[in-house]
Design a protein around this motif. Structure first.
Motif, PDB file in Angstrom:
ATOM      1  N   ILE A 180       0.562  -1.290  -0.009  1.00  0.00           N
ATOM      2  CA  ILE A 180      -0.159   0.039  -0.140  1.00  0.00           C
ATOM      3  C   ILE A 180       0.957   1.198  -0.101  1.00  0.00           C
ATOM      4  O   ILE A 180       1.720   1.329   0.826  1.00  0.00           O
ATOM      5  N   ILE A 181       0.676   1.976  -0.950  1.00  0.00           N
ATOM      6  CA  ILE A 181       1.557   3.350  -1.300  1.00  0.00           C
ATOM      7  C   ILE A 181       0.793   4.500  -1.007  1.00  0.00           C
ATOM      8  O   ILE A 181       1.335   5.500  -1.121  1.00  0.00           O
ATOM      9  N   GLY A 182      -0.566   4.334  -1.010  1.00  0.00           N
ATOM     10  CA  GLY A 182      -1.561   5.317  -0.615  1.00  0.00           C
ATOM     11  C   GLY A 182      -2.986   4.898  -0.432  1.00  0.00           C
ATOM     12  O   GLY A 182      -3.146   3.819  -0.448  1.00  0.00           O
ATOM     13  N   VAL A 183      -3.740   5.885   0.086  1.00  0.00           N
ATOM     14  CA  VAL A 183      -5.091   5.631   0.089  1.00  0.00           C
ATOM     15  C   VAL A 183      -6.025   6.868  -0.560  1.00  0.00           C
ATOM     16  O   VAL A 183      -5.889   7.871  -0.587  1.00  0.00           O
ATOM     17  N   LEU A 184      -7.193   6.069  -1.075  1.00  0.00           N
ATOM     18  CA  LEU A 184      -7.893   7.109  -1.937  1.00  0.00           C
ATOM     19  C   LEU A 184      -9.455   7.139  -1.105  1.00  0.00           C
ATOM     20  O   LEU A 184      -9.679   5.950  -1.208  1.00  0.00           O
ATOM     21  N   THR A 185      -9.706   8.235  -0.882  1.00  0.00           N
ATOM     22  CA  THR A 185     -11.004   8.335  -0.163  1.00  0.00           C
ATOM     23  C   THR A 185     -12.182   9.132  -0.948  1.00  0.00           C
ATOM     24  O   THR A 185     -11.791  10.207  -1.389  1.00  0.00           O
ATOM     25  N   VAL A 186     -13.202   8.479  -1.111  1.00  0.00           N
ATOM     26  CA  VAL A 186     -14.537   9.140  -1.647  1.00  0.00           C
ATOM     27  C   VAL A 186     -15.216   9.902  -0.899  1.00  0.00           C
ATOM     28  O   VAL A 186     -15.583   8.796   0.162  1.00  0.00           O
ATOM     29  N   ILE A 187     -15.650  11.043  -0.899  1.00  0.00           N
ATOM     30  CA  ILE A 187     -16.568  11.602   0.089  1.00  0.00           C
ATOM     31  C   ILE A 187     -18.015  11.859  -0.404  1.00  0.00           C
ATOM     32  O   ILE A 187     -18.122  12.402  -1.632  1.00  0.00           O
ATOM     33  N   LYS A 188     -19.094  11.553   0.508  1.00  0.00           N
ATOM     34  CA  LYS A 188     -20.273  11.892  -0.169  1.00  0.00           C
ATOM     35  C   LYS A 188     -20.984  12.654   0.853  1.00  0.00           C
ATOM     36  O   LYS A 188     -21.351  11.934   1.837  1.00  0.00           O
ATOM     37  N   PRO A 189     -21.300  13.927   0.816  1.00  0.00           N
ATOM     38  CA  PRO A 189     -22.030  14.783   1.736  1.00  0.00           C
ATOM     39  C   PRO A 189     -23.159  14.203   1.992  1.00  0.00           C
ATOM     40  O   PRO A 189     -24.116  13.987   0.809  1.00  0.00           O
ATOM     41  N   LYS A 190     -23.722  14.061   3.134  1.00  0.00           N
ATOM     42  CA  LYS A 190     -25.057  13.472   3.567  1.00  0.00           C
ATOM     43  C   LYS A 190     -26.003  14.526   3.166  1.00  0.00           C
ATOM     44  O   LYS A 190     -27.461  14.084   2.694  1.00  0.00           O
ATOM     45  N   ILE A 191     -25.726  15.704   2.965  1.00  0.00           N
ATOM     46  CA  ILE A 191     -26.864  16.725   2.644  1.00  0.00           C
ATOM     47  C   ILE A 191     -27.584  16.443   1.183  1.00  0.00           C
ATOM     48  O   ILE A 191     -28.545  16.931   0.967  1.00  0.00           O
ATOM     49  N   GLY A 192     -26.582  15.882   0.420  1.00  0.00           N
ATOM     50  CA  GLY A 192     -27.101  15.440  -0.895  1.00  0.00           C
ATOM     51  C   GLY A 192     -28.083  14.205  -0.864  1.00  0.00           C
ATOM     52  O   GLY A 192     -28.790  13.880  -1.592  1.00  0.00           O
ATOM     53  N   VAL A 193     -27.893  13.461   0.354  1.00  0.00           N
ATOM     54  CA  VAL A 193     -28.611  12.356   0.367  1.00  0.00           C
ATOM     55  C   VAL A 193     -30.120  12.444   1.089  1.00  0.00           C
ATOM     56  O   VAL A 193     -31.089  11.755   0.799  1.00  0.00           O
ATOM     57  N   ILE A 194     -29.888  13.321   1.902  1.00  0.00           N
ATOM     58  CA  ILE A 194     -31.093  13.655   2.777  1.00  0.00           C
ATOM     59  C   ILE A 194     -32.434  13.970   2.210  1.00  0.00           C
ATOM     60  O   ILE A 194     -33.507  13.109   2.576  1.00  0.00           O
ATOM     61  N   PRO A 195     -32.291  14.993   1.204  1.00  0.00           N
ATOM     62  CA  PRO A 195     -33.736  14.923   0.516  1.00  0.00           C
ATOM     63  C   PRO A 195     -34.343  13.449  -0.153  1.00  0.00           C
ATOM     64  O   PRO A 195     -35.347  13.402  -0.007  1.00  0.00           O
TER      65      PRO A 195
END
Length: 478
Positions: A164-179
């Motif tokens: 493992i030479i790195g970490v890729l993180t995907v972020i999903k803001p919950k404000i887009g899911v709440i509706p």
């Protein structure tokens, strides 16, 4: 029974509400699980893109920051500036809110699609920390302090030759899911309420169909206990019909036994007086033959009294033995009353009584049994004649009430009914002395009237007038 039904329905409603409420609570976690699963695929696709570039040019692993900058900076800038309209079910989405950041093997952020995280040490955050340990890296937290809902962080490793030479993180803001979650909840509640309403309607119909025969039977038995004249209901269930008829027969037999005992006692008491007069007259005839004429008149009068008592008893017992009578005659009360009153003209003239008729113009029609109604009305008029004084006025009035009912009122100027007797005048064998001769009647006339009017669902009311006289009213229902 109705109370038990309400209790059962209340408990069912509480249980159904609890089920819906718990299901509604599970919508949010199920939605977030779906989003997490999708983000997991996305982060692995993106990390695979980085790995493919490194594998094709191994030297780029030493320039990971430059590599990811060239891969992702420009695309994310384009996406940020792109506007679109995507109608997802009933919600409209106009921008992409997905974010990523990439750390090196030490957990230091070397690329951030939003730029503000670069250079920060994220090695202690679960998404990076767990992924560097070879585990599934995920966390849910706020991106900034002022944020209310936070975001979902899903990470995947960037590997080169199984390291493992790195970490890729995907972020999903919950404000887009709440509706979407709120819309799903609203839709779920709408469907649940529709289903609940449908179940309630179907359940109520089934309960009504199931309980109606039992309720009808219960009401019929109550009516029997209250001595009301109701026909046996159509129950629609063979078993209940048989049970109801057995109960009906049992009540009839028990009532019949009481009825016979009561009538035998009362008849014995009522016949005793005229019979004693007859026996006394017979004895006097033997010792005083010169008073034969007066004594035979006494015998004749008392014998007719006994005959009248027996006739009325037979008529009353016949009525009391019925649950219903046919009410198929269409009767014009105006002409019907004129016909009845014509028969009393001689009696009225003999007693010097005046008769006043107050009838509306035209016809007043009701449904009923003509023969029985004639008997009831004749009894009422005869009572008015018997208790009236010479030269009194008897008034017969027919009127329509405000709610389209018909009222027949017979009033006289005779003696008042004592207060204690007002509630007893329709009881069997209860009678008051006539003003002439002070002789009592059989006490069955108004009992017969009451029975007949009960069959016609008509209301009988007897009250004193001021300053003298009695008013008898019959209220016929339309």
């Amino acid at each position: 029974m109705v109370t038990n039904y309400h209790q059962f329905f209340f408990i069912l409603s509480i249980g159904f509400y609890y089920l819906i409420d718990k299901t509604e609570e599970s919508i949010r976690p199920r939605y977030m699980e779906t989003i997490e699963e999708s983000l997991n695929d996305t982060t692995h696709v993106l990390s695979a893109i980085v790995e493919e570039r490194i594998n094709s040019n191994p030297n780029e692993r030493f320039h990971l920051k430059s590599l990811v900058e060239s891969l992702f900076r420009k695309p994310f800038q384009i996406v940020r500036n792109r506007s679109f309209e995507a109608k997802i079910y009933s919600l409209l989405k106009t921008n992409a809110d997905l974010q990523i950041y990439i750390t090196d093997a030490n957990g230091i952020v070397i690329f951030d699609s939003e730029s503000y995280r670069e250079g920060l040490d994220y090695s202690k955050y679960n998404d990076v920390y767990l992924t560097l340990k070879g585990k599934y890296g995920v966390r849910s937290s706020k991106m900034i302090e002022t944020e209310k809902e936070g975001a979902l962080f899903i990470a995947s490793p960037i590997r080169f030759q199984n390291q493992i030479i790195g970490v890729l993180t995907v972020i999903k803001p919950k404000i887009g899911v709440i509706p979407f979650i709120e819309e799903a909840k609203h839709k779920f509640w709408r469907i649940s309420l529709l289903v609940a309403s449908s179940i309630a309607i179907v359940f109520s119909l089934l309960a009504y169909i199931s309980f109606r025969p039992i309720l009808s039977l219960s009401q019929y038995i109550t009516a029997l206990r209250n001595k009301e004249k109701n026909p046996f209901p159509k129950l629609g269930m063979k078993e209940l019909n048989e049970l109801g008829k057995e109960v009906d027969q049992l009540v009839v037999e028990l009532e019949g036994k009481k009825y016979v005992e009561s009538y035998v006692q009362t008849l014995t008491h009522e016949v005793k007086s005229p019979l004693s007069s007859i026996l006394a007259a017979v004895e006097l005839i033997q010792s005083h033959p010169n008073e034969m004429d007066r004594l035979t008149k006494t015998i004749d009068s008392e014998a007719k009294r006994i005959q009248n008592l027996i006739d009325q008893l037979l008529e009353l017992s016949s009525l009391e033995g019925k649950n219903s009578i046919e009410l198929n005659d269409t009767i014009d009360l105006v002409s019907f009353l004129n016909e009845i009153l014509f028969r009393f003209e001689i009696e009225l003239e003999r007693k010097s009584l005046s008769l006043k008729k107050i009838f509306p113009e035209g016809s007043v029609m009701i449904k009923g049994n003509q023969n029985y109604l004639r008997m009831a009305i004749e009894n009422i008029i005869r009572n008015s004649i018997d208790f009236a004084n010479q030269n009194d006025l008897i008034t017969i009035q027919l009127e329509s009430t405000s709610n389209l009912q018909t009222k027949l009122i017979t009033s006289d100027q005779g003696q008042l009914i004592p207060e204690f007797a007002l509630t007893k005048v329709t009881d069997k064998f209860f009678s008051l002395p006539r003003p002439i001769g002070q002789r009592k009647s059989s006490g069955l006339g108004l009992s017969i009237v009451k029975e007949i009017l009960d069959f016609h669902k008509a209301e009988l009311k007897i009250q004193n007038r001021s300053p003298k006289g009695v008013e008898v009213s019959i209220l016929f229902q339309k």
